[in-house]
Design a protein around this motif. Structure first.
Motif, PDB file in Angstrom:
ATOM      1  N   ALA A 199       5.158  22.170 -16.257  1.00  0.00           N
ATOM      2  CA  ALA A 199       5.857  22.623 -15.052  1.00  0.00           C
ATOM      3  C   ALA A 199       7.356  22.776 -15.323  1.00  0.00           C
ATOM      4  N   ALA A 200       7.923  21.858 -16.084  1.00  0.00           N
ATOM      5  CA  ALA A 200       9.350  21.938 -16.401  1.00  0.00           C
ATOM      6  C   ALA A 200       9.651  23.147 -17.277  1.00  0.00           C
ATOM      7  N   ALA A 201       8.787  23.446 -18.242  1.00  0.00           N
ATOM      8  CA  ALA A 201       8.993  24.612 -19.104  1.00  0.00           C
ATOM      9  C   ALA A 201       8.919  25.906 -18.299  1.00  0.00           C
ATOM     10  N   ALA A 202       7.965  25.995 -17.389  1.00  0.00           N
ATOM     11  CA  ALA A 202       7.848  27.189 -16.552  1.00  0.00           C
ATOM     12  C   ALA A 202       9.062  27.334 -15.639  1.00  0.00           C
ATOM     13  N   GLU A 203       9.516  26.223 -15.073  1.00  0.00           N
ATOM     14  CA  GLU A 203      10.699  26.255 -14.210  1.00  0.00           C
ATOM     15  C   GLU A 203      11.948  26.647 -14.998  1.00  0.00           C
ATOM     16  N   GLY A 204      12.078  26.131 -16.211  1.00  0.00           N
ATOM     17  CA  GLY A 204      13.212  26.490 -17.063  1.00  0.00           C
ATOM     18  C   GLY A 204      13.187  27.957 -17.454  1.00  0.00           C
ATOM     19  N   ALA A 205      12.004  28.488 -17.725  1.00  0.00           N
ATOM     20  CA  ALA A 205      11.883  29.910 -18.065  1.00  0.00           C
ATOM     21  C   ALA A 205      12.288  30.777 -16.878  1.00  0.00           C
ATOM     22  N   ARG A 206      11.876  30.392 -15.688  1.00  0.00           N
ATOM     23  CA  ARG A 206      12.274  31.164 -14.497  1.00  0.00           C
ATOM     24  C   ARG A 206      13.778  31.086 -14.265  1.00  0.00           C
ATOM     25  N   ALA A 207      14.371  29.920 -14.517  1.00  0.00           N
ATOM     26  CA  ALA A 207      15.821  29.781 -14.334  1.00  0.00           C
ATOM     27  C   ALA A 207      16.580  30.641 -15.335  1.00  0.00           C
ATOM     28  N   GLN A 208      16.110  30.702 -16.583  1.00  0.00           N
ATOM     29  CA  GLN A 208      16.786  31.498 -17.603  1.00  0.00           C
ATOM     30  C   GLN A 208      16.541  32.986 -17.397  1.00  0.00           C
ATOM     31  N   ALA A 209      15.423  33.366 -16.786  1.00  0.00           N
ATOM     32  CA  ALA A 209      15.089  34.778 -16.591  1.00  0.00           C
ATOM     33  C   ALA A 209      15.805  35.394 -15.392  1.00  0.00           C
ATOM     34  N   ALA A 210      16.509  34.593 -14.618  1.00  0.00           N
ATOM     35  CA  ALA A 210      17.239  35.126 -13.463  1.00  0.00           C
ATOM     36  C   ALA A 210      18.296  36.120 -13.937  1.00  0.00           C
ATOM     37  N   LEU A 211      18.669  37.047 -13.067  1.00  0.00           N
ATOM     38  CA  LEU A 211      19.554  38.160 -13.440  1.00  0.00           C
ATOM     39  C   LEU A 211      20.887  37.691 -14.001  1.00  0.00           C
ATOM     40  N   ASP A 212      21.574  36.813 -13.319  1.00  0.00           N
ATOM     41  CA  ASP A 212      22.903  36.378 -13.768  1.00  0.00           C
ATOM     42  C   ASP A 212      22.882  34.952 -14.312  1.00  0.00           C
ATOM     43  N   ALA A 213      21.838  34.574 -14.983  1.00  0.00           N
ATOM     44  CA  ALA A 213      21.728  33.208 -15.508  1.00  0.00           C
ATOM     45  C   ALA A 213      22.661  33.027 -16.702  1.00  0.00           C
ATOM     46  N   PRO A 214      23.450  31.956 -16.688  1.00  0.00           N
ATOM     47  CA  PRO A 214      24.320  31.689 -17.843  1.00  0.00           C
ATOM     48  C   PRO A 214      23.498  31.200 -19.033  1.00  0.00           C
ATOM     49  N   PRO A 215      24.016  31.333 -20.245  1.00  0.00           N
ATOM     50  CA  PRO A 215      23.284  30.807 -21.405  1.00  0.00           C
ATOM     51  C   PRO A 215      23.072  29.299 -21.253  1.00  0.00           C
ATOM     52  N   GLY A 216      21.907  28.836 -21.570  1.00  0.00           N
ATOM     53  CA  GLY A 216      21.606  27.411 -21.473  1.00  0.00           C
ATOM     54  C   GLY A 216      21.075  26.972 -20.126  1.00  0.00           C
ATOM     55  N   ALA A 217      20.964  27.898 -19.167  1.00  0.00           N
ATOM     56  CA  ALA A 217      20.476  27.530 -17.835  1.00  0.00           C
ATOM     57  C   ALA A 217      19.013  27.086 -17.890  1.00  0.00           C
ATOM     58  N   GLY A 218      18.223  27.742 -18.715  1.00  0.00           N
ATOM     59  CA  GLY A 218      16.812  27.388 -18.826  1.00  0.00           C
ATOM     60  C   GLY A 218      16.607  26.017 -19.440  1.00  0.00           C
ATOM     61  N   GLU A 219      17.359  25.737 -20.492  1.00  0.00           N
ATOM     62  CA  GLU A 219      17.247  24.420 -21.126  1.00  0.00           C
ATOM     63  C   GLU A 219      17.711  23.319 -20.184  1.00  0.00           C
TER      64      GLU A 219
END
Length: 132
Positions: free
Chosen positions: A48-68
Motif C-alpha cells: 500500500a505504501a509503494a502504491a501511494e508513493g507511486a501516485r504521489a510521484q506521478a502527480a503533475l507538479d510533484a517535486p523529486p523525491g515526493a514518492g520516496e
C-alpha cells in the motif's frame, strides 16, 4: 475390598502429561500462524505504501523525491522504519504510458521479532500525469 482396589488404575498424573503433549503441538502451531500474520501484515503495508508513493510521484507538479518521502511516511505509520531496507523510485512504462515505479524491499524477522530475517520485495505503479 482389597481385591477391588488392586484392579483399579490410578490416573492422577495423566492430565499433566496430556497437557504437555498437547502444548507441544499447539504452541508451535500458534507461533507459526503469528509469523505468517506478521509477514502478511508487513507485505500488505509496504504494498500500500509503494502504491501511494507511486501516485504521489506521478502527480503533475510533484517535486523529486515526493514518492520516496510519501512511501517512507506510510511505512513508518504502518509498521515502523526498522523493517525497511530500501525504497527505490524509477520511471517506467505502465500500459504504454509513462509512469512511476516504487519498489520497497523490507526484511521481516523469521522468528517473530527476533532472529534472522526473510526479504519481502513489493512494487507499486502509477501512470504519470501530463499537462493538457
Amino acid at each position: 475390598m482389597a481385591e477391588q482396589q488392586r484392579g483399579r488404575c490410578d490416573d492422577s498424573g495423566a492430565a499433566v502429561v496430556d497437557f504437555v503433549l498437547v502444548m507441544l503441538v499447539v504452541i508451535p502451531l500458534v507461533l507459526g500462524i503469528m509469523q505468517v500474520a506478521l509477514v502478511m501484515h508487513v507485505r500488505n503495508v509496504t504494498t500500500a505504501a509503494a502504491a501511494e508513493g507511486a501516485r504521489a510521484q506521478a502527480a503533475l507538479d510533484a517535486p523529486p523525491g515526493a514518492g520516496e518521502q510519501r512511501t517512507r511516511t506510510q511505512v513508518e505509520a504502518g509498521i515502523g522504519e526498522r523493517f525497511v531496507r530500501s525504497i527505490a523510485v524509477a520511471p517506467t512504462t505502465v500500459a504504454g504510458s509513462p509512469g512511476v515505479e516504487v519498489t520497497v524491499v523490507s526484511e521481516v524477522p523469521a522468528l517473530g521479532l527476533l532472529g534472522p530475517g526473510m526479504t519481502v520485495e513489493v512494487t507499486g505503479h502509477a501512470v504519470s500525469e501530463v499537462a493538457p
